[in-house]
Design a protein around this motif. Structure first.
Motif, PDB file in Angstrom:
ATOM      1  N   VAL A   1       0.859  -1.186   0.000  1.00  0.00           N
ATOM      2  CA  VAL A   1       0.000   0.000   0.000  1.00  0.00           C
ATOM      3  C   VAL A   1       0.894   1.234   0.000  1.00  0.00           C
ATOM      4  CG1 VAL A   1      -1.909  -1.147   1.182  1.00  0.00           C
ATOM      5  CG2 VAL A   1      -0.172   0.047   2.528  1.00  0.00           C
ATOM      6  N   ALA A   2       0.365   2.333  -0.532  1.00  0.00           N
ATOM      7  CA  ALA A   2       1.173   3.558  -0.619  1.00  0.00           C
ATOM      8  C   ALA A   2       0.291   4.778  -0.453  1.00  0.00           C
ATOM      9  CB  ALA A   2       1.905   3.611  -1.962  1.00  0.00           C
ATOM     10  N   LEU A   3       0.871   5.832   0.110  1.00  0.00           N
ATOM     11  CA  LEU A   3       0.194   7.116   0.277  1.00  0.00           C
ATOM     12  C   LEU A   3       1.033   8.170  -0.419  1.00  0.00           C
ATOM     13  CD1 LEU A   3      -1.409   8.559   3.505  1.00  0.00           C
ATOM     14  CD2 LEU A   3       0.092   9.974   2.117  1.00  0.00           C
ATOM     15  N   MET A   4       0.398   8.991  -1.251  1.00  0.00           N
ATOM     16  CA  MET A   4       1.118  10.035  -1.983  1.00  0.00           C
ATOM     17  C   MET A   4       0.646  11.407  -1.515  1.00  0.00           C
ATOM     18  SD  MET A   4       1.670  10.529  -6.102  1.00  0.00           S
ATOM     19  CE  MET A   4      -0.042  10.849  -6.528  1.00  0.00           C
ATOM     20  N   ALA A   5       1.603  12.292  -1.239  1.00  0.00           N
ATOM     21  CA  ALA A   5       1.322  13.669  -0.819  1.00  0.00           C
ATOM     22  C   ALA A   5       2.106  14.625  -1.711  1.00  0.00           C
ATOM     23  CB  ALA A   5       1.706  13.856   0.651  1.00  0.00           C
ATOM     24  N   PRO A   6       1.669  15.882  -1.830  1.00  0.00           N
ATOM     25  CA  PRO A   6       2.270  16.779  -2.825  1.00  0.00           C
ATOM     26  C   PRO A   6       3.666  17.306  -2.495  1.00  0.00           C
ATOM     27  CG  PRO A   6       0.494  17.889  -1.650  1.00  0.00           C
ATOM     28  CD  PRO A   6       0.451  16.461  -1.230  1.00  0.00           C
ATOM     29  N   THR A   7       4.085  17.317  -1.219  1.00  0.00           N
ATOM     30  CA  THR A   7       5.392  17.882  -0.875  1.00  0.00           C
ATOM     31  C   THR A   7       6.141  16.955   0.072  1.00  0.00           C
ATOM     32  OG1 THR A   7       4.599  19.081   1.076  1.00  0.00           O
ATOM     33  CG2 THR A   7       4.428  20.212  -1.054  1.00  0.00           C
ATOM     34  N   THR A   8       7.455  17.114   0.095  1.00  0.00           N
ATOM     35  CA  THR A   8       8.286  16.345   1.022  1.00  0.00           C
ATOM     36  C   THR A   8       7.901  16.646   2.459  1.00  0.00           C
ATOM     37  OG1 THR A   8      10.119  16.356  -0.550  1.00  0.00           O
ATOM     38  CG2 THR A   8      10.663  15.898   1.738  1.00  0.00           C
TER      39      THR A   8
ATOM     40  N   VAL B   1      15.495  -3.827   2.293  1.00  0.00           N
ATOM     41  CA  VAL B   1      15.446  -4.616   3.519  1.00  0.00           C
ATOM     42  C   VAL B   1      14.588  -3.906   4.551  1.00  0.00           C
ATOM     43  CG1 VAL B   1      16.818  -5.656   5.357  1.00  0.00           C
ATOM     44  CG2 VAL B   1      17.746  -5.518   3.042  1.00  0.00           C
ATOM     45  N   GLY B   2      13.778  -4.638   5.268  1.00  0.00           N
ATOM     46  CA  GLY B   2      12.966  -4.055   6.325  1.00  0.00           C
ATOM     47  C   GLY B   2      11.783  -4.928   6.632  1.00  0.00           C
ATOM     48  N   LEU B   3      10.912  -4.418   7.482  1.00  0.00           N
ATOM     49  CA  LEU B   3       9.725  -5.170   7.861  1.00  0.00           C
ATOM     50  C   LEU B   3       8.750  -5.264   6.691  1.00  0.00           C
ATOM     51  CD1 LEU B   3       8.992  -3.641  11.386  1.00  0.00           C
ATOM     52  CD2 LEU B   3       9.887  -5.911  10.915  1.00  0.00           C
ATOM     53  N   PHE B   4       7.984  -6.313   6.687  1.00  0.00           N
ATOM     54  CA  PHE B   4       6.853  -6.399   5.766  1.00  0.00           C
ATOM     55  C   PHE B   4       5.702  -6.970   6.579  1.00  0.00           C
ATOM     56  CE2 PHE B   4       4.072  -7.730   2.387  1.00  0.00           C
ATOM     57  CZ  PHE B   4       4.277  -6.740   1.440  1.00  0.00           C
ATOM     58  N   PRO B   5       4.530  -6.369   6.553  1.00  0.00           N
ATOM     59  CA  PRO B   5       4.076  -5.381   5.566  1.00  0.00           C
ATOM     60  C   PRO B   5       4.712  -3.998   5.746  1.00  0.00           C
ATOM     61  CG  PRO B   5       2.373  -5.776   7.189  1.00  0.00           C
ATOM     62  CD  PRO B   5       3.441  -6.760   7.488  1.00  0.00           C
ATOM     63  N   ARG B   6       4.663  -3.244   4.635  1.00  0.00           N
ATOM     64  CA  ARG B   6       5.298  -1.931   4.583  1.00  0.00           C
ATOM     65  C   ARG B   6       4.340  -0.929   3.952  1.00  0.00           C
ATOM     66  NH1 ARG B   6      10.859  -0.921   1.216  1.00  0.00           N
ATOM     67  NH2 ARG B   6      11.801  -1.767   3.099  1.00  0.00           N
ATOM     68  N   ILE B   7       4.299   0.273   4.553  1.00  0.00           N
ATOM     69  CA  ILE B   7       3.542   1.389   3.979  1.00  0.00           C
ATOM     70  C   ILE B   7       4.550   2.370   3.404  1.00  0.00           C
ATOM     71  CG2 ILE B   7       1.995   3.329   4.445  1.00  0.00           C
ATOM     72  CD1 ILE B   7       0.814   1.728   6.756  1.00  0.00           C
ATOM     73  N   THR B   8       4.416   2.665   2.123  1.00  0.00           N
ATOM     74  CA  THR B   8       5.294   3.640   1.486  1.00  0.00           C
ATOM     75  C   THR B   8       4.569   4.976   1.398  1.00  0.00           C
ATOM     76  OG1 THR B   8       6.329   1.913   0.156  1.00  0.00           O
ATOM     77  CG2 THR B   8       6.642   4.174  -0.570  1.00  0.00           C
ATOM     78  N   VAL B   9       5.190   6.020   1.916  1.00  0.00           N
ATOM     79  CA  VAL B   9       4.642   7.376   1.850  1.00  0.00           C
ATOM     80  C   VAL B   9       5.588   8.195   0.991  1.00  0.00           C
ATOM     81  CG1 VAL B   9       3.844   9.368   3.168  1.00  0.00           C
ATOM     82  CG2 VAL B   9       3.754   7.087   4.194  1.00  0.00           C
ATOM     83  N   GLY B  10       5.075   8.783  -0.088  1.00  0.00           N
ATOM     84  CA  GLY B  10       5.975   9.481  -0.995  1.00  0.00           C
ATOM     85  C   GLY B  10       5.346  10.645  -1.724  1.00  0.00           C
ATOM     86  N   THR B  11       6.194  11.358  -2.434  1.00  0.00           N
ATOM     87  CA  THR B  11       5.747  12.457  -3.294  1.00  0.00           C
ATOM     88  C   THR B  11       5.487  11.907  -4.696  1.00  0.00           C
ATOM     89  OG1 THR B  11       8.026  12.970  -3.900  1.00  0.00           O
ATOM     90  CG2 THR B  11       7.120  14.124  -1.988  1.00  0.00           C
ATOM     91  N   HIS B  12       5.478  12.803  -5.685  1.00  0.00           N
ATOM     92  CA  HIS B  12       5.302  12.383  -7.081  1.00  0.00           C
ATOM     93  C   HIS B  12       6.413  11.440  -7.529  1.00  0.00           C
ATOM     94  CE1 HIS B  12       8.030  15.809  -7.159  1.00  0.00           C
ATOM     95  NE2 HIS B  12       8.531  15.286  -8.258  1.00  0.00           N
ATOM     96  N   ALA B  13       7.487  11.344  -6.748  1.00  0.00           N
ATOM     97  CA  ALA B  13       8.558  10.403  -7.087  1.00  0.00           C
ATOM     98  C   ALA B  13       8.030   8.971  -7.142  1.00  0.00           C
ATOM     99  CB  ALA B  13       9.685  10.500  -6.055  1.00  0.00           C
ATOM    100  N   LEU B  14       6.923   8.710  -6.473  1.00  0.00           N
ATOM    101  CA  LEU B  14       6.334   7.371  -6.500  1.00  0.00           C
ATOM    102  C   LEU B  14       5.982   6.934  -7.911  1.00  0.00           C
ATOM    103  CD1 LEU B  14       3.963   7.445  -3.382  1.00  0.00           C
ATOM    104  CD2 LEU B  14       5.930   5.953  -3.710  1.00  0.00           C
ATOM    105  N   PHE B  15       5.498   7.871  -8.730  1.00  0.00           N
ATOM    106  CA  PHE B  15       5.127   7.487 -10.096  1.00  0.00           C
ATOM    107  C   PHE B  15       6.157   7.970 -11.123  1.00  0.00           C
ATOM    108  CE2 PHE B  15       2.829  11.515  -9.389  1.00  0.00           C
ATOM    109  CZ  PHE B  15       3.311  12.271 -10.444  1.00  0.00           C
TER     110      PHE B  15
END
Length: 683
Positions: A322-329, A362-376
């Motif tokens: 799952v991922a959440l996208m926001a407009p700014t860092t 490397v890291g835990l799973f499940p993982r939530i990715t939170v990112g900017t437009h860099a996601l796409f």
């Protein structure tokens, strides 16, 4: 031999065009070619962008008028004055009709041939802006038209006049004249591309009336017909898009673990009724064999992040990404911090993905990715992406949202907005989304009192802030502009100047500056100091409008508040009173008079973001509420909202009816269906 319907029989039995028709067609063909049309018949759809009522007469005895006026007179003198350098001026004196010999002077610069165009005794109709110079009424470069007894009606003056969009090398007079004569001599075939409304004229009648109307009333009736056509096309496209999305089928993996149940019981406070309802709506969506497409509107502080966390955990329960996208860092970092506080530790990982930082493998799973437009923007896919959450969705364009969704295989979509959207907009742009509302406030929110103050007391307000800092308060001071963005470097609206004033009054160590041109790391560092109390006063532009969460902040001063819309002011005010303490918001008005004061007082007396949004929409219209480049907002040429809300509702009802019945004979609907299906296929 007599004429038959404007044509003259010739020897071989064909009908030749009359001279009038031939001239009109040749001129229309030339204009159509200049405008890039395939033929003169298409000129019927080349509609004016507005109209001017040039029927109202004026007489010098009435005094100096405020705007452009229309009047008629007889030429009594025409004089050409020449100077060195080939400069010249033509003066034409007119005795205005209907008076006692009063006269007006027309002036044309560097157009010597105009002296011959106004011989003595000629009757002229004039339209222009009147000035008074040395006791003489003067009209510079007016529009004029010869008045002759028995002559056909005027084209350019003394009527409701169409104003056309122009390309280089064309004039209003030429376009208007060509279209007038062509439409008088010919009746181009106009196809109805959408079903009409029995209470409105046909498209053909609306087009003809819009070109050369008899009255402003006729213009309005024609505009409503064209507006209905626009709204019906939009509503039908939304319905087709919704139907196409609902036809998509997805295979949902089995639930692997229960994350939501334990998390909900661990929350230190119960969800509000609205939050419970929206979480249930999301759960129902995620149980369907089609992707979720849901919009969550939440007033400032209504708890959208908690609902988003619920949705993200639901996606993780099935072992997917799952991922959440926001407009700014800045917002990405704040969302990540909020989710880490909200969600159970040691069970999952929250990572950030921006243009400057990417999560490691490397890291835990499940993982939530939170990112900017860099996601796409990156080519890499997000493995098994099943749920996309977009915060402040109005800040992303349609193509950006589609690129984000393309990272998965038909993922579920939840879009969030803290800008309450008026009901008119719900009807207009969210016909293909399910809409949820959060209006109830969670417990623990402090009361915020709002006061409107005149700019003359600004110095007293700055002095009072020093006392607030001594008392341990945390203060936002918001100023709309940066100094380098205005013409006058001494502009009082400069956030840098305000920062200097407050630094001098309170102390440099306690005052910091924050604006959009700073680097993201610098912004994050300053907000961190403000949150910790190392800084007491944060002087900022509207960069703090969305997502900035400092629970300790309980004071806000917004300078030049009259420059901002009500919805934006409400968003800014929502930054204070978040930690349980009561807050104070001061709106400083510098301009705008009584109307601006009434608008700001409305905000001071209301806390409901949805009511405020409706008022903002009524006052400013759609383009300014959400901005020029916002996602999904149609730009209408003829429709006016919210004035045309009844037309919009009628178009929505008709679109629903058309979806159920036979509509293939309407080319506009066929085209709208094809575009909508293509949009769904690529998004």
């Amino acid at each position: 031999m007599g004429r038959v319907h404007g044509r003259t029989p010739v020897a071989d039995g064909r009908l030749a065009l009359s001279p009038e028709k031939a001239r009109a067609r040749r001129a229309a063909e030339s204009l159509a070619e200049r405008l890039g049309f395939s033929g003169p018949e298409e000129l019927a759809g080349y509609l004016p962008r507005r109209h001017e009522d040039r029927r109202k007469g004026w007489h010098p005895a009435e005094g100096l008028p405020e705007g452009p006026v229309n009047f008629q007179g007889t030429v009594t003198r025409s004089k050409l004055n020449r100077w060195r350098g080939r400069r010249c001026m033509v003066e034409v004196d007119l005795q205005v009709e209907g008076g006692m010999g009063e006269w007006v002077r027309l002036v044309f610069y560097n157009l010597p041939f105009m002296a011959r165009a106004f011989p003595e005794g000629k009757r002229v109709a004039v339209f222009g802006r009147v000035e008074e110079k040395k006791g003489v009424f003067v009209v510079t470069h007016p529009e004029t038209e010869t008045v002759e007894e028995g002559k056909e009606e005027g084209i350019h003056l003394d009527r409701v006049v169409p104003i056309y969009p122009l390309s280089e090398g064309l004039s209003q007079r030429r376009v208007r004249s060509v279209l007038y004569h062509y439409l008088r001599e010919f009746s181009p075939q106009v196809y109805e591309v959408f079903p009409g409304d029995p209470d409105l004229p046909t498209r053909a009648k609306a087009w003809r009336a819009f070109h050369f109307p008899e009255s402003l009333r006729e213009v309005e009736v024609a505009r409503r017909r064209l507006a209905y056509e626009e709204l019906l096309g939009t509503q039908f496209s939304l319905r087709v898009r919704r139907a196409a999305r609902e036809a998509i089928r997805v295979e949902r993996p089995a639930k692997e673990k229960d994350l939501v149940g334990p998390w909900r019981t661990s929350l230190p406070w119960p969800m509000t009724g609205d939050q419970e309802k929206v979480c249930a709506e999301i759960d129902a969506d995620l149980a369907l064999p089609r992707p979720m497409h849901r919009l969550l509107q939440g007033d400032v502080g209504a708890g959208k992040t908690l609902v988003a966390a619920h949705a993200l955990l639901r996606g993780l329960e099935h072992g997917t990404h799952v991922a959440l996208m926001a407009p700014t860092t800045l917002l990405v970092e704040q969302h990540a911090a909020s989710l880490r506080k909200l969600l159970p530790r040691g069970v999952l990982e929250v990572v950030t993905w921006t243009s400057d930082s990417k999560p490691g493998p490397v890291g835990l799973f499940p993982r939530i990715t939170v990112g900017t437009h860099a996601l796409f923007a990156e080519k890499a896919r997000l493995s098994r992406l099943s749920l996309c959450v977009i915060d402040e969705q109005q800040r992303f364009g349609v193509k950006q949202r589609a690129a984000f969704l393309a990272k998965g295989e038909r993922p579920d979509l939840l879009v969030l907005t803290a800008t309450p959207i008026p009901r008119t907009y719900d009807l207009l742009i969210h016909g293909d989304l399910d809409v949820s509302l959060l209006q109830q406030m969670p417990p623990g929110r402090g009361e915020v009192k709002t006061h409107v103050r005149d700019g003359g007391v600004a110095e007293k307000i700055w002095a009072h802030l020093k006392d607030r800092v001594v008392a341990g308060d945390r203060v936002y001071v918001v100023v709309p502009r940066l100094g380098e963005e205005v013409m006058d470097p001494a502009d009082e609206a400069s956030v840098k100047r305000t920062h200097e004033q407050l630094s001098a009054a309170i102390g440099k160590s306690k005052v910091a500056l924050l604006h959009g041109k700073m680097k993201e790391e610098e912004k994050i560092g300053i907000l961190g100091k403000f949150r910790k109390g190392e800084i007491s006063v944060l002087v900022a532009t509207t960069v703090v409008e969305v997502g900035v969460d400092v629970p300790e902040a309980n004071w806000m001063v917004i300078d030049h508040a009259d420059r901002l819309g009500l919805s934006q002011l409400h968003q800014l005010r929502g930054r204070i009173g978040r930690g349980g303490r009561s807050g104070t918001c001061v709106l400083i008005q510098r301009s705008g008079g009584a109307l601006a004061k009434d608008r700001l007082e409305y905000l001071a007396q209301n806390r409901d973001g949805f009511r405020i949004a409706e008022e903002d929409y009524r006052l400013r219209g759609p383009g300014d509420i959400l901005g020029e480049d916002q996602s999904g907002i149609p730009r209408f040429r003829f429709a006016r909202l919210p004035e045309d809300l009844p037309l919009l509702q009628k178009a929505q009802q008709e679109a629903v009816r058309m979806m159920k019945g036979e509509w293939k004979q309407w080319p506009g609907l066929v085209e709208a269906e094809a575009r909508a299906k293509q949009d769904v296929a690529t998004n």
